[in-house]
Design an enzyme around this catalytic site. Structure first.
Site, PDB file in Angstrom:
ATOM      1  N   HIS A  51      -3.199   7.167   2.902  1.00 35.32           N
ATOM      2  CA  HIS A  51      -3.636   5.876   2.362  1.00 35.32           C
ATOM      3  C   HIS A  51      -5.017   5.552   2.939  1.00 35.32           C
ATOM      4  CE1 HIS A  51      -3.862   1.808   1.142  1.00 35.32           C
ATOM      5  NE2 HIS A  51      -3.647   1.290   2.341  1.00 35.32           N
ATOM      6  N   ASN A 111     -10.304   0.066  -0.020  1.00 32.51           N
ATOM      7  CA  ASN A 111      -8.841   0.134  -0.095  1.00 32.51           C
ATOM      8  C   ASN A 111      -8.385  -0.394  -1.460  1.00 32.51           C
ATOM      9  OD1 ASN A 111      -6.093  -0.155   0.189  1.00 32.51           O
ATOM     10  ND2 ASN A 111      -6.184  -1.254   2.130  1.00 32.51           N
ATOM     11  N   CYS A 131       0.817  -1.234   0.000  1.00 31.78           N
ATOM     12  CA  CYS A 131       0.000   0.000   0.000  1.00 31.78           C
ATOM     13  C   CYS A 131       0.843   1.272   0.000  1.00 31.78           C
ATOM     14  CB  CYS A 131      -0.949   0.013   1.185  1.00 31.78           C
ATOM     15  SG  CYS A 131      -2.138  -1.321   1.102  1.00 31.78           S
TER      16      CYS A 131
HETATM   17  O1  UT7 Z   1      -3.819  -1.272   3.529  1.00 32.67           O
HETATM   18  C1  UT7 Z   1      -2.888  -2.080   4.166  1.00 32.67           C
HETATM   19  C2  UT7 Z   1      -2.906  -1.888   5.609  1.00 32.67           C
HETATM   20  N1  UT7 Z   1      -4.121  -2.400   6.153  1.00 32.67           N
HETATM   21  C3  UT7 Z   1      -4.716  -1.780   7.132  1.00 32.67           C
HETATM   22  O2  UT7 Z   1      -4.266  -0.737   7.535  1.00 32.67           O
HETATM   23  C4  UT7 Z   1      -5.916  -2.422   7.751  1.00 32.67           C
HETATM   24  C5  UT7 Z   1      -5.783  -2.430   9.256  1.00 32.67           C
HETATM   25  N2  UT7 Z   1      -6.819  -3.118   9.971  1.00 32.67           N
HETATM   26  C6  UT7 Z   1      -8.116  -2.729   9.999  1.00 32.67           C
HETATM   27  O3  UT7 Z   1      -8.500  -1.823   9.302  1.00 32.67           O
HETATM   28  C7  UT7 Z   1      -9.041  -3.397  10.985  1.00 32.67           C
HETATM   29  O4  UT7 Z   1      -8.275  -4.202  11.854  1.00 32.67           O
HETATM   30  C8  UT7 Z   1     -10.141  -4.250  10.322  1.00 32.67           C
HETATM   31  C9  UT7 Z   1     -11.174  -3.356   9.675  1.00 32.67           C
HETATM   32  C10 UT7 Z   1      -9.541  -5.194   9.308  1.00 32.67           C
HETATM   33  C11 UT7 Z   1     -10.857  -5.069  11.403  1.00 32.67           C
HETATM   34  O5  UT7 Z   1     -11.382  -4.206  12.416  1.00 32.67           O
HETATM   35  P1  UT7 Z   1     -11.093  -4.483  13.943  1.00 32.67           P
HETATM   36  O6  UT7 Z   1     -11.822  -3.456  14.702  1.00 32.67           O
HETATM   37  O7  UT7 Z   1      -9.605  -4.553  14.142  1.00 32.67           O
HETATM   38  O8  UT7 Z   1     -11.783  -5.868  14.157  1.00 32.67           O
HETATM   39  P2  UT7 Z   1     -11.119  -7.256  14.648  1.00 32.67           P
HETATM   40  O9  UT7 Z   1     -10.320  -7.871  13.576  1.00 32.67           O
HETATM   41  O10 UT7 Z   1     -10.472  -7.049  16.012  1.00 32.67           O
HETATM   42  O11 UT7 Z   1     -12.435  -8.099  14.876  1.00 32.67           O
HETATM   43  C12 UT7 Z   1     -13.418  -7.734  15.840  1.00 32.67           C
HETATM   44  C13 UT7 Z   1     -14.597  -8.684  15.714  1.00 32.67           C
HETATM   45  C14 UT7 Z   1     -14.179 -10.146  15.684  1.00 32.67           C
HETATM   46  O12 UT7 Z   1     -15.174 -10.908  16.361  1.00 32.67           O
HETATM   47  P3  UT7 Z   1     -14.938 -11.402  17.881  1.00 32.67           P
HETATM   48  O13 UT7 Z   1     -13.674 -12.199  17.842  1.00 32.67           O
HETATM   49  O14 UT7 Z   1     -14.797 -10.120  18.660  1.00 32.67           O
HETATM   50  O15 UT7 Z   1     -16.164 -12.178  18.149  1.00 32.67           O
HETATM   51  C15 UT7 Z   1     -14.226 -10.505  14.206  1.00 32.67           C
HETATM   52  O16 UT7 Z   1     -14.445 -11.869  13.992  1.00 32.67           O
HETATM   53  O17 UT7 Z   1     -15.290  -8.453  14.475  1.00 32.67           O
HETATM   54  C16 UT7 Z   1     -15.405  -9.671  13.750  1.00 32.67           C
HETATM   55  N3  UT7 Z   1     -15.352  -9.386  12.305  1.00 32.67           N
HETATM   56  C17 UT7 Z   1     -16.451  -9.063  11.600  1.00 32.67           C
HETATM   57  N4  UT7 Z   1     -17.749  -8.931  11.943  1.00 32.67           N
HETATM   58  C18 UT7 Z   1     -18.608  -8.556  10.966  1.00 32.67           C
HETATM   59  C19 UT7 Z   1     -14.286  -9.375  11.499  1.00 32.67           C
HETATM   60  N5  UT7 Z   1     -14.659  -9.046  10.250  1.00 32.67           N
HETATM   61  C20 UT7 Z   1     -15.991  -8.840  10.285  1.00 32.67           C
HETATM   62  C21 UT7 Z   1     -16.944  -8.483   9.319  1.00 32.67           C
HETATM   63  N6  UT7 Z   1     -18.240  -8.353   9.710  1.00 32.67           N
HETATM   64  N7  UT7 Z   1     -16.607  -8.249   8.021  1.00 32.67           N
END
Ligand code: UT7
Length: 337
Positions: free
Chosen positions: A261, A291, A116
């Site tokens: 980004h 993204n 990215c």
């Molecule tokens: O461009 C390259 C660099 N990339 C980035 O900068 C991306 C960085 N990361 C992020 O933007 C975020 O971490 C995400 C958007 C990918 C995820 O958000 P988060 O707030 O970090 O969520 P998480 O991964 O900690 O997941 C929280 C909960 C989990 O459930 P439990 O374990 O709390 O029950 C996930 O399973 O949300 C769940 N989850 C979803 N729920 C509904 C993960 N994906 C989804 C989804 N819909 N699509």
């Protein structure tokens, strides 16, 4: 002392017509519009449809628009650099194909991969070619067909990415007070486990493909451990942008635009906050494209070109797989009617 600056003279962009909404994704994986919007800021993304359509199909349209807008003869272009993690082929590289398709007969070209942060790294590379005095005009492209490496059964990643291409024309200007002024870039390969596409390279080559093996098949898609990437992105993107601002004696009030980004609106907000930059000065289009990896920064240029004014101080900030990250300080060189 006289100096040559690389100055952005115009920008181009292209996003495919097909719109993949959060509602459509709700039908594919266990997710919902509220979760996606509140956690990422994304509402929809564009997807390139059609057989035999690769990243170059979008990049060519963006470059053709740029050439037309800036009234540039493609034969006058000295180099085209394409940053992408979804090349049409491994060989020849995508920028070679683009040169051929746009008629840049006198240009050399190569692709650059820095996930990215690729567009920022490529723009820095191109600026250095120009500042050397050897080259006068170059086109820097950021383009990705992320839908070709996204697993639409993985809710952790499929909601995040979209397809798109953007580009910028840079030209040499002697003793200009506009253009690319400073940049800083960093990498940290220990980020491998948190954001990767393991298949297709020399460690998992074609002779080892077993497509009936589900675990191997998954390795050909993007894999991300979101929470770790999130935390690392917030600190590193903000730290390097603060470093560039301090080095150039800039405070938040001296900056007209932050061009970050577009991976997650919460990362963007945290970075802007740390830099003392209000939300009205931040380019944001994540809600409509998601993204697009290498496409995010040039697509922000494309969408906000009319708002940028000659002399505006602009900070670019990026973070991506690798890990890679960087920041750039530039002075915008033109007004758009
Ligand atoms: O461009 C390259 C660099 N990339 C980035 O900068 C991306 C960085 N990361 C992020 O933007 C975020 O971490 C995400 C958007 C990918 C995820 O958000 P988060 O707030 O970090 O969520 P998480 O991964 O900690 O997941 C929280 C909960 C989990 O459930 P439990 O374990 O709390 O029950 C996930 O399973 O949300 C769940 N989850 C979803 N729920 C509904 C993960 N994906 C989804 C989804 N819909 N699509």
């Amino acid at each position: 002392m006289s100096h040559i600056r690389a100055v952005i003279k115009g920008v181009g962009g292209y996003v495919p017509e097909y719109i993949l909404t959060n509602q459509e994704l709700e039908k594919k994986v266990d997710t919902n519009d509220e979760w996606i919007t509140s956690r990422t800021g994304i509402k929809e993304r564009r997807i390139l449809k059609g057989k035999d359509q690769g990243t170059s199909a979008m990049a060519v349209k963006a470059v053709q628009e740029l050439l037309e807008k800036t009234n540039t003869n493609p034969e006058d272009i000295d180099f085209i650099l394409c940053s992408t993690i979804t090349p049409d082929y491994l060989c020849p590289v995508t920028s070679n194909l683009i040169c051929d398709m746009v008629g840049a007969k006198n240009a050399f070209s190569f692709d650059l991969m820095a996930a990215c942060s690729g567009f920022l790294f490529a723009l820095s590379t191109g600026a250095n070619f120009i500042e050397s005095g050897r080259y006068k005009k170059g086109i820097i492209i950021g383009a990705d067909k992320m839908s070709s490496i996204v697993n639409y059964e993985d809710r952790n990643t499929c909601i995040l990415f979209g397809d798109g291409a953007g580009c910028a024309l840079i030209e040499a200007e002697e003793n200009s007070s506009y253009g690319i002024i400073d940049m800083a870039m960093r990498t940290d390969g220990s980020g491998l486990n948190y954001l990767n596409i393991r298949g297709g390279g020399s460690r998992l080559p074609p002779q080892e493909y077993k497509f009936d093996d589900k675990e191997i098949h998954k390795k050909f898609f993007i894999h991300q451990e979101g929470a770790t990437v999130f935390k690392t992105a917030v600190t590193r993107m903000a730290d390097i942008s603060a470093f560039i601002m301090e080095k150039n004696n800039l405070k938040g009030e001296d900056i007209q635009w932050l061009v970050p980004h577009q991976a997650n609106k919460r990362i963007i907000d945290a970075t802007a906050d740390r830099m003392g930059i209000g939300p009205e000065k931040v380019t944001l289009n994540i809600e409509k494209y998601g993204n697009t990896t290498n496409g995010t920064l040039p697509l922000c240029f494309w969408d906000f070109e009319k708002k940028f004014k000659k002399g505006d101080n602009i900070i670019l900030a990026a973070f991506g797989g690798g890990f890679t990250w960087g920041s750039m300080y530039l002075k915008w060189a033109y007004d758009t009617k």
